[in-house]
Design a protein around this motif. Structure first.
Motif, PDB file in Angstrom:
ATOM      1  N   ARG A 278      50.007  29.658  38.868  1.00  0.00           N
ATOM      2  CA  ARG A 278      48.866  29.779  37.952  1.00  0.00           C
ATOM      3  C   ARG A 278      48.737  31.199  37.413  1.00  0.00           C
ATOM      4  N   TYR A 279      49.118  32.188  38.211  1.00  0.00           N
ATOM      5  CA  TYR A 279      49.004  33.564  37.721  1.00  0.00           C
ATOM      6  C   TYR A 279      49.931  33.790  36.528  1.00  0.00           C
ATOM      7  N   TRP A 280      51.179  33.331  36.644  1.00  0.00           N
ATOM      8  CA  TRP A 280      52.110  33.512  35.526  1.00  0.00           C
ATOM      9  C   TRP A 280      51.690  32.654  34.331  1.00  0.00           C
ATOM     10  N   ARG A 281      51.265  31.413  34.601  1.00  0.00           N
ATOM     11  CA  ARG A 281      50.862  30.543  33.492  1.00  0.00           C
ATOM     12  C   ARG A 281      49.658  31.126  32.759  1.00  0.00           C
TER      13      ARG A 281
ATOM     14  N   PHE B 147      34.804  42.457  33.303  1.00  0.00           N
ATOM     15  CA  PHE B 147      35.785  41.456  32.905  1.00  0.00           C
ATOM     16  C   PHE B 147      36.990  41.459  33.841  1.00  0.00           C
ATOM     17  N   ARG B 148      37.444  42.641  34.246  1.00  0.00           N
ATOM     18  CA  ARG B 148      38.593  42.689  35.148  1.00  0.00           C
ATOM     19  C   ARG B 148      38.264  42.021  36.477  1.00  0.00           C
ATOM     20  N   LEU B 149      37.084  42.286  37.003  1.00  0.00           N
ATOM     21  CA  LEU B 149      36.695  41.702  38.281  1.00  0.00           C
ATOM     22  C   LEU B 149      36.652  40.181  38.217  1.00  0.00           C
ATOM     23  N   ILE B 150      36.075  39.634  37.162  1.00  0.00           N
ATOM     24  CA  ILE B 150      35.997  38.179  37.034  1.00  0.00           C
ATOM     25  C   ILE B 150      37.391  37.587  36.850  1.00  0.00           C
ATOM     26  N   ALA B 151      38.219  38.209  36.001  1.00  0.00           N
ATOM     27  CA  ALA B 151      39.570  37.695  35.760  1.00  0.00           C
ATOM     28  C   ALA B 151      40.456  37.839  36.986  1.00  0.00           C
ATOM     29  N   HIS B 152      40.208  38.821  37.826  1.00  0.00           N
ATOM     30  CA  HIS B 152      40.945  38.986  39.075  1.00  0.00           C
ATOM     31  C   HIS B 152      40.846  37.713  39.909  1.00  0.00           C
ATOM     32  N   ALA B 153      39.682  37.086  39.887  1.00  0.00           N
ATOM     33  CA  ALA B 153      39.459  35.866  40.660  1.00  0.00           C
ATOM     34  C   ALA B 153      39.878  34.617  39.903  1.00  0.00           C
ATOM     35  N   ASP B 154      39.488  34.535  38.626  1.00  0.00           N
ATOM     36  CA  ASP B 154      39.750  33.343  37.825  1.00  0.00           C
ATOM     37  C   ASP B 154      39.837  33.760  36.356  1.00  0.00           C
ATOM     38  N   PRO B 155      41.059  33.896  35.838  1.00  0.00           N
ATOM     39  CA  PRO B 155      41.213  34.364  34.455  1.00  0.00           C
ATOM     40  C   PRO B 155      40.538  33.471  33.422  1.00  0.00           C
TER      41      PRO B 155
ATOM     42  N   SER C   1      42.060  28.147  42.499  1.00  0.00           N
ATOM     43  CA  SER C   1      43.342  27.433  42.477  1.00  0.00           C
ATOM     44  C   SER C   1      43.131  25.940  42.284  1.00  0.00           C
ATOM     45  N   THR C   2      42.137  25.381  42.968  1.00  0.00           N
ATOM     46  CA  THR C   2      41.850  23.942  42.835  1.00  0.00           C
ATOM     47  C   THR C   2      41.382  23.610  41.429  1.00  0.00           C
ATOM     48  N   ARG C   3      40.518  24.457  40.861  1.00  0.00           N
ATOM     49  CA  ARG C   3      40.056  24.198  39.498  1.00  0.00           C
ATOM     50  C   ARG C   3      41.233  24.171  38.527  1.00  0.00           C
ATOM     51  N   ASP C   4      42.176  25.091  38.703  1.00  0.00           N
ATOM     52  CA  ASP C   4      43.348  25.115  37.838  1.00  0.00           C
ATOM     53  C   ASP C   4      44.216  23.890  38.056  1.00  0.00           C
ATOM     54  N   ALA C   5      44.531  23.578  39.300  1.00  0.00           N
ATOM     55  CA  ALA C   5      45.456  22.484  39.604  1.00  0.00           C
ATOM     56  C   ALA C   5      44.931  21.149  39.106  1.00  0.00           C
ATOM     57  N   GLU C   6      43.626  20.939  39.245  1.00  0.00           N
ATOM     58  CA  GLU C   6      43.031  19.651  38.891  1.00  0.00           C
ATOM     59  C   GLU C   6      42.295  19.702  37.552  1.00  0.00           C
ATOM     60  N   ARG C   7      42.380  20.825  36.894  1.00  0.00           N
ATOM     61  CA  ARG C   7      41.641  21.084  35.650  1.00  0.00           C
ATOM     62  C   ARG C   7      40.174  20.638  35.771  1.00  0.00           C
ATOM     63  N   GLN C   8      39.526  21.184  36.762  1.00  0.00           N
ATOM     64  CA  GLN C   8      38.094  20.975  36.933  1.00  0.00           C
ATOM     65  C   GLN C   8      37.354  22.025  36.117  1.00  0.00           C
ATOM     66  N   LEU C   9      36.650  21.602  35.103  1.00  0.00           N
ATOM     67  CA  LEU C   9      35.946  22.562  34.262  1.00  0.00           C
ATOM     68  C   LEU C   9      34.835  23.254  35.067  1.00  0.00           C
TER      69      LEU C   9
ATOM     70  N   GLY D  32      48.407  27.311  30.784  1.00  0.00           N
ATOM     71  CA  GLY D  32      47.612  28.278  31.526  1.00  0.00           C
ATOM     72  C   GLY D  32      46.233  28.385  30.917  1.00  0.00           C
ATOM     73  N   GLN D  33      45.365  29.183  31.567  1.00  0.00           N
ATOM     74  CA  GLN D  33      43.959  29.267  31.134  1.00  0.00           C
ATOM     75  C   GLN D  33      43.423  27.853  30.937  1.00  0.00           C
ATOM     76  N   ARG D  34      43.699  27.003  31.899  1.00  0.00           N
ATOM     77  CA  ARG D  34      43.503  25.564  31.727  1.00  0.00           C
ATOM     78  C   ARG D  34      42.041  25.155  31.667  1.00  0.00           C
ATOM     79  N   THR D  35      41.142  25.978  32.226  1.00  0.00           N
ATOM     80  CA  THR D  35      39.736  25.554  32.286  1.00  0.00           C
ATOM     81  C   THR D  35      38.834  26.370  31.365  1.00  0.00           C
ATOM     82  N   THR D  36      39.413  26.978  30.334  1.00  0.00           N
ATOM     83  CA  THR D  36      38.595  27.704  29.352  1.00  0.00           C
ATOM     84  C   THR D  36      37.903  26.760  28.375  1.00  0.00           C
ATOM     85  N   ALA D  37      38.325  25.495  28.350  1.00  0.00           N
ATOM     86  CA  ALA D  37      37.780  24.523  27.397  1.00  0.00           C
ATOM     87  C   ALA D  37      37.943  25.021  25.966  1.00  0.00           C
ATOM     88  N   SER D  38      39.133  25.556  25.676  1.00  0.00           N
ATOM     89  CA  SER D  38      39.395  26.145  24.346  1.00  0.00           C
ATOM     90  C   SER D  38      39.810  25.074  23.346  1.00  0.00           C
TER      91      SER D  38
END
Length: 407
Positions: free
Chosen positions: A370-373, A80-88, A36-44, A210-216
């Motif tokens: 963050r889940y919906w985003r 992939f599901r397990l990792i995305a469950h925690a951080d998409p 949640s913190t990584r998403d909120a603050e966009r910490q890569l 959303g998916q803010r820290t994928t560095a896309s």
């Protein structure tokens, strides 16, 4: 080819599918802590990607003859599901890594496979540089790869949505094999380029809600010299029956299902803290019969998506073992159905979690949006309305879906 592999990381070697799932579950728990913190603050997530590289999970699909365990699609999807469950975002970052390892398996020469599988076994991560912005159609790559008199190539172009490129050791660039104006019919190749190669510029300009820290972000390629042994044909993948697209879409589906299971779990946690509606006449919100109905309906949706994901993964494994036109078509349709269900489940779960939690769950400090985003952003990747079309045609007339990387 250079045979060196980056020696700075200690790497775990995974010996079985069971070990892979255990490692993924452990990483999922670790990644969840600060997601949640990584998403909120966009910490890569540099440290988390490092842990992923060191875990051995990135080598799961390496064939046995090249030192891997060639994990089945059922295992890859659950990882992939397990990792995305925690951080998409962390779930999406290695997606193209596995997609292009499949391209290597299908079209690489023995020496290319030996080299690049060796890189991956050594902990290297691949990232994509394939999508381009319009106005040209999505099936046209204006990035060009031009053969030189020496037999090597020059690569020029500009790519967008290059998920994970900032974290990667190698970029895999899709390009048109022409020195003219590319069209949809121009043959394509994928080019393996070290991220620190001269002429390569990776820009962190992704600003998705959303998916803010994928560095896309953006990758620019300016007269990048490419040795011939780093070029793998791409277009021939689709000349015959293939599950290349089905495997890619399966992993996207797994990310969406992971968002759904993560959102459902978050909703349950919120319900445990919520106050019951006074008309229910119960001591806790989880005893409210109307909330029980909401939770039950959502659980059915999410469980259904999980079941379709598992079924689709088995279909991919069956087709891989007995690759015919019909088996490949059945796998693609099974994955398409799973993707539709996964999209619906992720969007519903990320919305209903607020109903489970009540007004308190809308607090900005909780960052449950963050889940919906993440769901809304990632589910835009491939339009499910076209998957419904292919499913419907196959159901009514047996018409096989087209061969491309998005079904």
């Amino acid at each position: 080819m250079r045979s060196d592999v980056d020696p700075v990381r200690e790497r775990q070697m995974i010996a079985s599918p069971e070990e892979a799932l255990a490692v993924a579950a452990q990483l999922s728990a670790e990644f969840d802590a600060e997601a949640s913190t990584r998403d909120a603050e966009r910490q890569l997530p540099h440290q988390q990607v490092k842990a992923l590289k060191e875990s051995g999970l990135l080598a799961l699909s390496v064939p046995v003859e090249y030192g891997g365990i060639d994990a089945p699609a059922t295992v890859l999807a659950e990882v992939f599901r397990l990792i995305a469950h925690a951080d998409p975002s962390l779930g999406q970052i290695p997606h193209s890594h596995f997609v292009f390892l499949e391209a290597l398996r299908l079209q690489g020469s023995p020496s290319q496979k030996a080299y690049f599988y060796g890189q991956v076994l050594g902990g290297a991560m691949l990232a994509n540089a394939q999508s381009e912005r319009g106005p040209h159609p999505i099936d046209v790559d204006t990035t060009t790869l031009v053969r030189q008199p020496t037999g090597d190539y020059l690569l020029n172009g500009r790519k967008f949505y290059s998920t994970g490129a900032l974290f990667a050791d190698w970029l895999v660039v899709r390009a048109s094999l022409t020195d003219g104006v590319p069209t949809a019919q121009t043959p394509k190749a994928v080019v393996f380029v070290r991220r620190d190669t001269e002429g390569v510029d990776v820009v962190d300009d992704w600003d998705g809600m959303g998916q803010r820290t994928t560095a896309s972000g953006t990758v620019t390629l300016d007269n990048v010299a490419v040795p011939a042994e780093h070029v793998v044909p791409f277009s021939p993948i689709f000349a015959g029956p293939t599950v290349y697209g089905a495997r890619a879409q399966l992993l996207h589906s797994a990310i969406d299902v992971g968002i759904a299971t993560g959102a459902l779990a978050a909703g349950v946690r919120q319900a445990e803290r919520a106050r019951p509606h006074f008309e229910a006449g119960v001591a806790t919100a989880v005893e409210d019969p109307t909330l029980i109905t909401v939770a039950g309906e959502l659980a059915v949706t999410v469980r259904g998506a999980q079941a379709l994901l598992e079924s689709a993964a088995r279909a991919v494994d069956r087709a891989q073992a007995d690759l015919t036109d019909e088996m490949a078509a059945e796998a693609s349709i099974a994955v398409a159905a799973a993707k539709v269900a996964a999209v619906r489940a992720s969007l519903e779960a990320s919305n209903v979690l607020f109903e489970l939690g009540g007004t308190r769950s809308a607090s900005a400090s909780g960052n449950l949006s963050r889940y919906w985003r993440d769901a809304r952003t990632h589910t835009l990747h491939d339009p499910t309305r076209w998957k419904i079309q292919h499913i419907g045609r196959y159901t009514l007339t047996g018409a096989r879906p087209p061969r491309h990387g998005q079904i």
